[in-house]
Design an enzyme around this catalytic site. Sequence first.
Site: not given
Ligand code: NAI
Length: 256
Positions: A144, A157
């Site tokens: 991130s 985080y």
């Molecule tokens: P999201 O919440 O839409 O997707 C995250 C996914 O990870 C979900 O499908 C969730 O079920 C899964 N997940 C969470 N904990 C888990 C576990 N213990 N075991 C298996 N699966 C698990 O979030 P998004 O935005 O797609 O984020 C993906 C990555 O990108 C994350 O690491 C987040 O920190 C990072 N990120 C996202 C940003 C954004 O603006 N959307 C910005 C910076 C980083």
Amino acid sequence: MDRFKNKIALITGSSQGIGAACALRLAKDGCDIILNGHKFDERGEKLIADIKDLGRRVTFLEADLSKANAAIKLINDAVEVFGHLDILVNNAGVEKNACFWEVTEEDYDLIMNTNLKGVFFGIQSFVNYCRKNKLPGTVINMSSVHEEIAFPNFAAYCASKGGLMMLTRNLASELAQFNIRINNVAPGAVATPINRDLLDNKEQLEKVLQNIPLKRMGKPEEVAAVVAFLASDDAAYVTGSTYYVDGGLTYHYEEQ
Ligand code: NAI
């Protein structure tokens, strides 16, 4: 495009958001795909259908990656599915909004265990597999912009993503001898379910956009494009780096 011909990728947390976009992009570029999430549901079903339509092999493995044992087992299971594993995208991540003095141990553990500990032991398991079989490998961690810049009310985080930055730098040095590359992708504000509160709050959203030189949120596909580059041989000389996909946010400074 077939730049990933005969390659297999595991993308963690890929039922939705950035992870789903990465899975689709790698599949479009010719990769067979292993999806992961806590639980298989209709989102996984839809993604599997879309990836099959692209002519790629695909499966879904359930695992709760906040647990080291589950992360290790997921890698072993993933290797079994199609016989080998070439690309590991550590995408699963969680965040919680709370001022520092109110963060509970439970929330701290959830964030650190998911964003850092599970990733650490997943990579360890992948490295053991690559070493044992004398195979090269590529790891991409979804970090991130908050591995670099502060985010008040998200201390745990930021600590987890800062830890991920140093893990990647350290492992790039340690794993180069095995022909394993490792890099971070650092998204800024991307329109996914993790940002639901922000997307629902017009005033707050406007403030965030004002601080982004490109004046818009990123799309999951724009993050996936950079992941695909880093996973490919086009990035053969790239390891230990963080690639920002943030519309210019991280190093933006506006004079008041
Ligand atoms: P999201 O919440 O839409 O997707 C995250 C996914 O990870 C979900 O499908 C969730 O079920 C899964 N997940 C969470 N904990 C888990 C576990 N213990 N075991 C298996 N699966 C698990 O979030 P998004 O935005 O797609 O984020 C993906 C990555 O990108 C994350 O690491 C987040 O920190 C990072 N990120 C996202 C940003 C954004 O603006 N959307 C910005 C910076 C980083």
